[in-house]
Design a protein around this motif. Structure first.
Motif, PDB file in Angstrom:
ATOM      1  N   LYS A 121      -5.914   0.956  -2.671  1.00  9.93           N
ATOM      2  CA  LYS A 121      -4.591   0.657  -2.152  1.00  9.93           C
ATOM      3  C   LYS A 121      -3.834   1.965  -1.927  1.00  9.93           C
ATOM      4  O   LYS A 121      -3.819   2.841  -2.797  1.00  9.93           O
ATOM      5  N   ASP A 154      -8.893  -0.590  -7.388  1.00  9.47           N
ATOM      6  CA  ASP A 154      -8.827  -2.019  -7.705  1.00  9.47           C
ATOM      7  C   ASP A 154      -7.924  -2.791  -6.742  1.00  9.47           C
ATOM      8  O   ASP A 154      -7.620  -3.954  -6.968  1.00  9.47           O
ATOM      9  N   ASP A 155      -7.464  -2.133  -5.661  1.00  8.43           N
ATOM     10  CA  ASP A 155      -6.574  -2.724  -4.673  1.00  8.43           C
ATOM     11  C   ASP A 155      -5.254  -3.179  -5.285  1.00  8.43           C
ATOM     12  O   ASP A 155      -4.569  -4.040  -4.742  1.00  8.43           O
ATOM     13  N   THR A 156      -4.906  -2.608  -6.421  1.00 11.34           N
ATOM     14  CA  THR A 156      -3.644  -2.954  -7.082  1.00 11.34           C
ATOM     15  C   THR A 156      -2.817  -1.705  -7.364  1.00 11.34           C
ATOM     16  O   THR A 156      -1.666  -1.595  -6.946  1.00 11.34           O
ATOM     17  N   THR A 160      -0.224  -0.578   2.215  1.00  8.24           N
ATOM     18  CA  THR A 160       0.898  -1.513   2.145  1.00  8.24           C
ATOM     19  C   THR A 160       2.208  -0.877   2.580  1.00  8.24           C
ATOM     20  O   THR A 160       3.249  -1.524   2.538  1.00  8.24           O
TER      21      THR A 160
END
Length: 669
Positions: A157, A126-128, A178
């Motif tokens: 992520k 969910d890119d979170t 990140t």
């Protein structure tokens, strides 16, 4: 058809006719669906186990069957929990992975599963949430079974690097890392492919940050490289340093990738060999480190020896589009057998640079056999603020008389538009320095500034042939030239080149000023044949030597007394050579015999003039021809003096004779 659990399933089934292994008939009680595949694989596992270990006891067979039943139960539980009939591969891998006791079942189940998804290993996608562990687990599981990792078009992520082992395939999705100073995807083993993957770094705009890599590929050393690496159809963006980085890699392909908004280089290859970089779109790279930035660079670690860090060799760079690079679009530092062909290079400070490098101990190396063919290099500016389109530079020596190592290769059939720094007298579209046998041929050079082709220094055996230069110009450099012999120690042929005045730079202060410009440098020796520079203001210019260029006529030479530019004898030391800016000499066996100046000729000491003894030699062919000896002012032939008839006029006639002799300088005044 219903599975043993009573659920209808449309998932893949085992083969209609299964083989028989040992005493186990795999067709017994055929099953379908994800759980059924596990049952079938488990049966096969028992058969293989029986054959490999020669199990004959009932207890062993019972234990094996128990393992199969555990695999069946795990599969059914996984299928029920997933409640997704269509996700067969994930379900199977989850179920098989849960039953570590059934190793053969895992292996054979993998025969019917082609891909692994990180979702099966707990990825949120969910890119979170941090999916680093789940994605790495999927990669490791896939490596165990020899499968591919399919990201299923989802975004994961990560906060740390992902390691791809030998044989890995990663495809079809997005990795958003990140973490700081990370190798987002790291490859240190052979036979790996990354395809159709988007890799996004931690930045929101292009930013320079050390030790950040989109895809890092590295062998252990030059003696132990990794091989068969493919990166294709990927997007890599917003990484602080490199998009794709290779070191000690052999047999690689980088194809049809979109690489953008990076801190230093789109692709960097260090000590790589046998590769293809084809069809990539690389743009908007920062000059993030030492004011340098590259679209594509092939180089080596300069602080180490050529043994530990050899040249990059045998690489094709073709059909790439390189845009908006603040330093060099395509580059090699000391590469060998590098072909740069049919690329579009737009808006780069230097379009294509094939230049030298420094090795450990100060050993300079040159690019060898570099081929720059059929590229389009367009500055995308009209104000002369961009550097060379193509720069060729070998390794310089202690002075211009010799190179440490000469660059070799060719620049053929390129189209160059608007390149050169107009304020610099040594800039232009194509520039050569420290080369040997280099060929510049068939290039179309439009609106270069200030020069079209520059032969700088220490270029031996250079051939400049069949190029067209259109509207060279400058607002600062008055000697803007189509072809410029800039400095010393150059020789070769300049032939069949054309200059055109198309009138496109009418506003420039200096436009189409000079065609072939020799400059004032010495120790140059060129043959200029069949060029057409008549549309330039000064078609042929050279104060160091006489320049005249007509079709089929050799036009200018330079050299020294021991190596004349126009040599007659086989010793290479007999012929004509320049002495100053307005005179030249005739040397014989390396010794000057005659010197021809603007207003005089000097016969050197010990060099006598002999006349024929048959018909003789005349000095002055008429009474009006003027002669003067020993510095006397030349005069016409003195008037006749009649013979004396008596002693009374003898003195008068003798004085007239003496005056005549003095007038031509035979006796002193």
């Amino acid at each position: 058809m219903n599975s043993p659990t009573g659920r209808s399933s449309s998932t893949a089934s085992p083969p209609e006719k299964g083989p028989t292994l040992g005493t186990y008939n795999l067709d017994e009680n055929p099953v379908v669906g994800a759980p059924g595949l596990i049952v079938w694989a488990s049966r096969a596992a028992h058969a293989v186990n029986d054959l490999d270990t020669r199990v004959v006891s009932t207890d062993d067979v019972t234990a094996a069957m128990a393992a199969a039943e555990a695999a069946q139960a795990a599969a059914e539980a996984a299928a029920a929990q997933a409640a997704v009939v269509g996700n067969t591969n994930d379900t199977i891998m989850t179920a098989v992975g849960a039953n570590s006791a059934s190793s053969f079942a895992k292996q054979l189940a993998a025969m019917y599963v082609r891909v692994v998804s990180p979702v099966a290993y707990g990825a949120a996608a969910d890119d979170t949430a941090d999916d680093t562990s789940a994605v790495q687990s999927a990669i490791s599981a896939a490596a165990t079974f020899g499968l591919s990792v399919d990201l299923r078009g989802l975004t994961y992520k990560t906060t740390d690097q992902l390691n791809l082992p030998a044989g890995a395939v990663l495809m079809n999705g997005t990795i958003h890392c990140t973490g700081t100073a990370k190798k987002i995807v790291s490859i240190t083993a052979s036979n790996v492919r990354v395809t159709n993957v988007t890799i996004i770094g931690r930045h929101s705009v292009a930013t320079a940050a050390s030790n950040e890599y989109g895809i890092f590929v590295g062998g252990a050393s030059a003696g132990a490289p990794i091989s068969n690496i493919t990166v294709d159809h990927c997007t890599i963006a917003l990484v602080g340093m490199y998009g794709i980085y290779h070191q000690y890699v052999n047999n690689f392909s980088v194809e049809r990738n979109h690489i953008r908004d990076l801190g230093y280089a789109g692709y960097a290859g260090l000590s790589v060999s046998n590769g293809e970089i084809v069809g990539n779109y690389i743009h908007d790279i920062l000059a993030g480190f030492s004011a340098n930035g590259y679209g594509i660079t092939l180089t080596r670690t300069s602080s180490d020896s050529l043994t530990t860090d050899p040249r990059s060799t045998d690489v094709i760079i073709s059909r790439n589009r390189i845009v908006n690079i603040p330093w060099e679009g395509i580059d090699t530092h000391g590469g060998r057998n590098i072909t740069v062909a049919n690329n579009d290079v737009f808006g780069c400070l230097v379009g294509i640079a094939m230049v030298g490098a420094v090795s450990a101990g100060g050993i300079n190396i040159a690019p060898l056999n570099v081929n720059v063919i059929g590229n389009t290099v367009d500055s995308k500016v009209s104000n002369g603020t961009i550097g060379h389109a193509i720069s060729i530079a070998g390794a310089p020596g202690a002075d211009n008389s010799a190179s440490a190592e000469s660059a070799t290769g060719q620049v053929i059939g390129n189209t160059i538009i608007g390149c050169g720094l107009e304020s610099s007298s040594v800039s232009g579209a194509v520039r050569l320095r420290d080369t040997s046998g280099f060929l510049v041929s068939g290039n179309l050079i439009i609106e270069p500034s200030p020069h079209g082709i520059i032969i700088a220094n220490t270029n031996f055996g250079v051939t400049v042939i069949g190029n067209t230069i259109v509207d060279h110009w400058s607002s600062s450099v008055s000697i803007a030239s189509a072809v410029y012999i800039q400095s010393t120690y150059n020789d070769g042929i300049i032939s069949a080149n054309l200059h055109r005045n198309a009138g496109k730079k009418a506003a420039a202060t200096y436009k189409n000023e000079r065609g072939l410009n020799v400059g004032t440098a010495t120790n140059n020796a060129f043959q200029a044949v069949g060029n057409l520079f008549s549309s330039a203001t000064i078609p042929y210019n050279g104060t160091a030597t006489v320049v005249s260029n007509r079709p089929g006529v050799q036009t200018f030479y330079q050299g020294t007394v021991s190596a004349p530019g126009l040599a007659f004898g086989s010793d290479g030391a007999t012929g004509f050579y320049p002495i100053g800016t307005s005179d030249f000499g005739l040397a014989m066996a390396g010794v000057r015999k005659l010197r021809f100046l603007a207003t005089s000729m000097t016969v050197e000491d010990g060099y006598n003039i002999a006349f024929g003894g048959t018909s003789g030699t005349k000095l002055g062919l008429g009474a009006t021809h003027k002669l003067g000896l020993w510095g006397a002012t030349p005069v016409v032939q003195p008037a006749a003096i009649a013979n004396s008839t008596d002693s009374s006029d003898a003195a008068t006639k003798l004085n007239s004779l003496l005056a005549a002799l003095r007038s031509v300088g035979i006796i002193a005044p």
